[in-house]
Design an enzyme around this catalytic site. Structure first.
Site, PDB file in Angstrom:
ATOM      1  N   LYS A 177       0.842  -1.193   0.000  1.00 37.20           N
ATOM      2  CA  LYS A 177       0.000   0.000   0.000  1.00 37.20           C
ATOM      3  C   LYS A 177       0.880   1.247   0.000  1.00 37.20           C
ATOM      4  O   LYS A 177       1.614   1.483   0.962  1.00 37.20           O
ATOM      5  CB  LYS A 177      -0.896   0.031   1.246  1.00 37.20           C
ATOM      6  CG  LYS A 177      -1.962   1.114   1.149  1.00 37.20           C
ATOM      7  CD  LYS A 177      -2.660   1.387   2.448  1.00 37.20           C
ATOM      8  CE  LYS A 177      -2.017   2.507   3.223  1.00 37.20           C
ATOM      9  NZ  LYS A 177      -2.008   3.808   2.541  1.00 37.20           N
ATOM     10  N   GLY A 230       7.127   5.129   7.918  1.00 34.44           N
ATOM     11  CA  GLY A 230       6.187   6.230   8.135  1.00 34.44           C
ATOM     12  C   GLY A 230       6.448   6.872   9.484  1.00 34.44           C
ATOM     13  O   GLY A 230       7.547   6.768  10.040  1.00 34.44           O
ATOM     14  N   GLU A 252      10.452   1.564  10.044  1.00 33.34           N
ATOM     15  CA  GLU A 252      11.364   2.683   9.732  1.00 33.34           C
ATOM     16  C   GLU A 252      10.575   3.959   9.985  1.00 33.34           C
ATOM     17  O   GLU A 252       9.666   4.291   9.227  1.00 33.34           O
ATOM     18  CB  GLU A 252      11.811   2.617   8.267  1.00 33.34           C
ATOM     19  CG  GLU A 252      12.513   1.330   7.876  1.00 33.34           C
ATOM     20  CD  GLU A 252      13.879   1.178   8.524  1.00 33.34           C
ATOM     21  OE1 GLU A 252      14.459   2.197   8.966  1.00 33.34           O
ATOM     22  OE2 GLU A 252      14.376   0.047   8.587  1.00 33.34           O
ATOM     23  N   CYS A 286      13.351  11.805   5.679  1.00 32.61           N
ATOM     24  CA  CYS A 286      13.560  11.389   7.069  1.00 32.61           C
ATOM     25  C   CYS A 286      15.011  11.596   7.493  1.00 32.61           C
ATOM     26  O   CYS A 286      15.304  11.649   8.677  1.00 32.61           O
ATOM     27  CB  CYS A 286      13.162   9.931   7.230  1.00 32.61           C
ATOM     28  SG  CYS A 286      14.006   8.875   6.047  1.00 32.61           S
ATOM     29  N   GLU A 388       9.609  16.243  15.478  1.00 30.93           N
ATOM     30  CA  GLU A 388       9.817  16.160  14.035  1.00 30.93           C
ATOM     31  C   GLU A 388       8.861  17.109  13.311  1.00 30.93           C
ATOM     32  O   GLU A 388       7.651  17.033  13.490  1.00 30.93           O
ATOM     33  CB  GLU A 388       9.577  14.725  13.547  1.00 30.93           C
ATOM     34  CG  GLU A 388       9.906  14.579  12.083  1.00 30.93           C
ATOM     35  CD  GLU A 388       9.634  13.184  11.522  1.00 30.93           C
ATOM     36  OE1 GLU A 388       8.565  12.621  11.809  1.00 30.93           O
ATOM     37  OE2 GLU A 388      10.495  12.677  10.779  1.00 30.93           O
TER      38      GLU A 388
HETATM   39  P1  NAD Z   1       2.230   8.031   8.157  1.00 35.89           P
HETATM   40  O1  NAD Z   1       2.680   7.232   9.318  1.00 35.89           O
HETATM   41  O2  NAD Z   1       1.108   8.966   8.315  1.00 35.89           O
HETATM   42  O3  NAD Z   1       1.819   7.081   6.942  1.00 35.89           O
HETATM   43  C1  NAD Z   1       2.708   6.136   6.409  1.00 35.89           C
HETATM   44  C2  NAD Z   1       1.902   5.027   5.752  1.00 35.89           C
HETATM   45  O4  NAD Z   1       1.198   4.333   6.773  1.00 35.89           O
HETATM   46  C3  NAD Z   1       0.855   5.503   4.761  1.00 35.89           C
HETATM   47  O5  NAD Z   1       0.780   4.603   3.684  1.00 35.89           O
HETATM   48  C4  NAD Z   1      -0.411   5.468   5.586  1.00 35.89           C
HETATM   49  O6  NAD Z   1      -1.572   5.320   4.814  1.00 35.89           O
HETATM   50  C5  NAD Z   1      -0.173   4.238   6.435  1.00 35.89           C
HETATM   51  N1  NAD Z   1      -0.951   4.170   7.671  1.00 35.89           N
HETATM   52  C6  NAD Z   1      -1.434   5.183   8.420  1.00 35.89           C
HETATM   53  N2  NAD Z   1      -2.150   4.701   9.457  1.00 35.89           N
HETATM   54  C7  NAD Z   1      -2.105   3.346   9.372  1.00 35.89           C
HETATM   55  C8  NAD Z   1      -2.643   2.297  10.153  1.00 35.89           C
HETATM   56  N3  NAD Z   1      -3.413   2.524  11.211  1.00 35.89           N
HETATM   57  N4  NAD Z   1      -2.381   1.033   9.787  1.00 35.89           N
HETATM   58  C9  NAD Z   1      -1.615   0.772   8.710  1.00 35.89           C
HETATM   59  N5  NAD Z   1      -1.096   1.732   7.908  1.00 35.89           N
HETATM   60  C10 NAD Z   1      -1.332   3.013   8.249  1.00 35.89           C
HETATM   61  O7  NAD Z   1       3.532   8.783   7.627  1.00 35.89           O
HETATM   62  P2  NAD Z   1       3.628   9.835   6.450  1.00 35.89           P
HETATM   63  O8  NAD Z   1       3.053  11.128   6.919  1.00 35.89           O
HETATM   64  O9  NAD Z   1       3.139   9.229   5.195  1.00 35.89           O
HETATM   65  O10 NAD Z   1       5.212   9.968   6.302  1.00 35.89           O
HETATM   66  C11 NAD Z   1       5.997  10.843   7.042  1.00 35.89           C
HETATM   67  C12 NAD Z   1       6.728  10.107   8.141  1.00 35.89           C
HETATM   68  O11 NAD Z   1       7.497   9.042   7.597  1.00 35.89           O
HETATM   69  C13 NAD Z   1       7.726  10.985   8.865  1.00 35.89           C
HETATM   70  O12 NAD Z   1       7.608  10.754  10.241  1.00 35.89           O
HETATM   71  C14 NAD Z   1       9.067  10.493   8.360  1.00 35.89           C
HETATM   72  O13 NAD Z   1      10.156  10.700   9.224  1.00 35.89           O
HETATM   73  C15 NAD Z   1       8.795   9.054   8.173  1.00 35.89           C
HETATM   74  N6  NAD Z   1       9.761   8.451   7.258  1.00 35.89           N
HETATM   75  C16 NAD Z   1      10.694   7.597   7.773  1.00 35.89           C
HETATM   76  C17 NAD Z   1      11.643   7.034   6.940  1.00 35.89           C
HETATM   77  C18 NAD Z   1      12.684   6.075   7.459  1.00 35.89           C
HETATM   78  O14 NAD Z   1      13.314   5.414   6.649  1.00 35.89           O
HETATM   79  N7  NAD Z   1      12.882   5.966   8.750  1.00 35.89           N
HETATM   80  C19 NAD Z   1      11.636   7.347   5.580  1.00 35.89           C
HETATM   81  C20 NAD Z   1      10.666   8.237   5.100  1.00 35.89           C
HETATM   82  C21 NAD Z   1       9.729   8.778   5.946  1.00 35.89           C
END
Ligand code: NAD
Length: 484
Positions: A177, A230, A252, A286, A388
């Site tokens: 997804k 995420g 991650e 990130c 963040e």
């Molecule tokens: P998010 O956590 O809102 O969403 C990430 C993904 O998770 C999306 O596909 C979303 O639809 C899904 N999701 C949300 N709620 C869920 C649930 N209850 N169950 C299953 N899936 C769910 O994050 P975002 O706003 O899309 O991304 C930004 C974040 O990602 C920042 O905190 C950033 O630091 C982090 N990030 C981390 C890395 C890493 O490698 N550590 C890389 C890129 C981004």
């Protein structure tokens, strides 16, 4: 694709509408307009994807490494052939400069497939002879089965494929997804997979909100592993759902990375790289160094030079070649980032450039633009230095000693990456040992060798991606002990 076409799920090699016929709007961040709709898939769609993955697994898990490798490399080649189409889709969906999508996002997505297409042919397991006991142990590395891959919006295809490629290379079938905020390139990937000859059902892409589609994947009892990238709060939620079901988890998560600058560094290289490490992709990586600590003896010089360079960055429409800073990904995200700039003011932070006012780009007045913002903070403990923000905002402050900066660097809940600028080898070794982060870059930033372990400590995550670490995650080890 016509302007308002609805995108579809990719299940069993076919493009399908969601069973419930529910959709969510997809926005173009550069002008604030709705330009498409994406399925908000339910647990029924996930179940359909699961059945297709499960039946594909029987064959796929038994294919040779060479066969899988050829398909992965073919996908990589097709992505390269379609670079322009994918880069345009990524830029439109995310707001990032088209030049960045062309140079980084899509080439890296292609590299992910090529890298794991090659890596799987080199993946080996161990054997242990129990000398004196008359026994030999060998370890099988078997694919897990059907696995879930969930990715964020900041590097959409780049991170989506970083999970999918090792998962299928290792012989699993996948339900993936992408973020609902940036679904477009994942949608286009389905066509490429069919063209490359990926058997039906090996990869299934379901679109939708995290709380519906994501939740359905994570809570599905037979999806045995979840690779998630995420936010930290989402990661904690996923862990709560998945842990009682004993799923394998790779998380991650977020970061608040320090960029530590000592006076003995190569100043020009540091300055140029620090502008990039602060603001590439509108600061929405990130790995961006959002907390800049500068040794007191060069602090004033750095502050002046850095702010001068940041002011030269051009905020503009993502498709303009002169644009350095495109649009932020969404309106809610723009508002969140702007709010943090206001919080900084309340905390006696000094805005050296940028600010919380939306930047108006001619002809695209409704786009989500913000100027790159540098905030001088009085203490490392303020919220803008601890939480963040994930936007074009960095804090700067001076430090006096190595011990002091080490303490400040480690005094956050996150631990993803650190950048260290110094020419002192002993200091490099001392600090690298003590920094609480999964990645330390010395005199560089975001230099990635795909064989290296990637991931964070503390609230930045659990587990490592990259190289054989990823192939180990996507396989179960089974030890066979034979007495002879
Ligand atoms: P998010 O956590 O809102 O969403 C990430 C993904 O998770 C999306 O596909 C979303 O639809 C899904 N999701 C949300 N709620 C869920 C649930 N209850 N169950 C299953 N899936 C769910 O994050 P975002 O706003 O899309 O991304 C930004 C974040 O990602 C920042 O905190 C950033 O630091 C982090 N990030 C981390 C890395 C890493 O490698 N550590 C890389 C890129 C981004």
């Amino acid at each position: 694709m016509t302007k308002m076409e609805k995108i579809k799920n990719y299940i069993n090699g076919e493009f399908r509408n969601p069973i419930s016929n529910k959709y969510v709007d997809n926005y173009n961040p550069s002008n604030g307009e709705i330009y498409g709709q994406i399925p908000n898939s339910s647990s029924e769609d996930v179940e359909l994807a699961y059945s297709s993955a499960k039946s594909a697994f029987r064959q796929w898990s038994k294919t040779t490494f060479e066969y899988r490798s050829r398909i992965l490399i073919k996908i990589s080649e097709l992505l390269e052939e379609n670079l322009e189409r994918f880069a345009e889709a990524e830029s439109k969906d995310n707001g990032k400069p088209l030049s960045l999508a062309r140079k980084i996002d899509i080439p890296r997505a292609a590299s992910n497939f090529r890298f794991f297409g090659n890596a799987i042919t080199q993946f080996a397991s161990e054997s242990h002879e129990s000398v004196g006991e008359g026994a030999i142990n060998y370890t099988l590395r078997q694919p897990i089965g059907v696995v879930g891959c969930i990715s964020p919006w900041n590097l959409p295809l780049y991170l989506f494929t970083w999970k999918i490629a090792p998962a299928i290379a290792a012989g699993n079938c996948v339900i993936a997804k992408p973020s609902e905020v940036t679904p477009m390139t994942a949608y286009l990937l389905g066509e490429i997979c069919n063209e490359a000859g990926l058997p039906k059902g090996v990869l299934n892409i379901v679109h939708g909100l995290g709380t519906t589609t994501g939740q359905a994947i994570v809570s599905h009892p037979d999806i045995k592993a979840i690779s998630f990238t995420g936010g930290t709060a989402t990661g904690a939620h996923i862990a709560r759902v998945a842990a009682p079901m004993f799923k394998k988890l790779s998380l991650e998560l977020g970061g608040k990375n320090p960029n530590i600058i000592f006076a003995d560094c190569d100043y020009e290289d540091m300055l140029e790289t620090s502008v990039r490490s602060s603001f590439t992709n509108q600061g929405q990586i990130c790995l961006c160094g959002s907390r800049i600590f500068v040794e007191a003896s060069i602090y004033e010089r750095f502050k002046k030079d850095f702010v001068e360079k940041v002011k030269q960055l051009k905020v503009g429409h993502p498709s303009e070649t002169s644009t350095d800073i495109g649009a932020l990904v969404s309106k809610p995200h723009l508002e969140k980032v702007a709010e943090y700039i206001e919080i900084a003011k309340q905390e006696n932070g000094k805005i050296l450039c940028g600010g919380s006012d939306r930047v108006t780009v001619k002809n695209f007045e409704e786009g989500y633009y913000l100027a790159p913002t540098v905030i001088e903070v009085p203490t490392d403990e303020c919220r803008v230095n601890q939480e963040e923000i994930f936007g074009p905002v960095v804090t700067i402050m001076p430090f006096n000693t190595e011990e002091e900066v080490l303490e400040m660097a480690n005094k956050v809940k996150y631990g993803l990456s650190t950048t260290l600028w110094t020419s002192d080898l002993k200091r490099t070794m001392r600090m690298s040992n003590q920094l609480q982060s999964g990645i330390v870059w010395v005199n560089t930033w975001m230099m990635r060798d795909l064989r290296t372990p990637f991931g964070g400590v503390k609230a930045s995550g659990v587990g490592r991606e990259g190289g054989f670490e990823a192939l180990r995650f996507f396989t179960d080890a089974k030890n066979v002990c034979i007495k002879y």
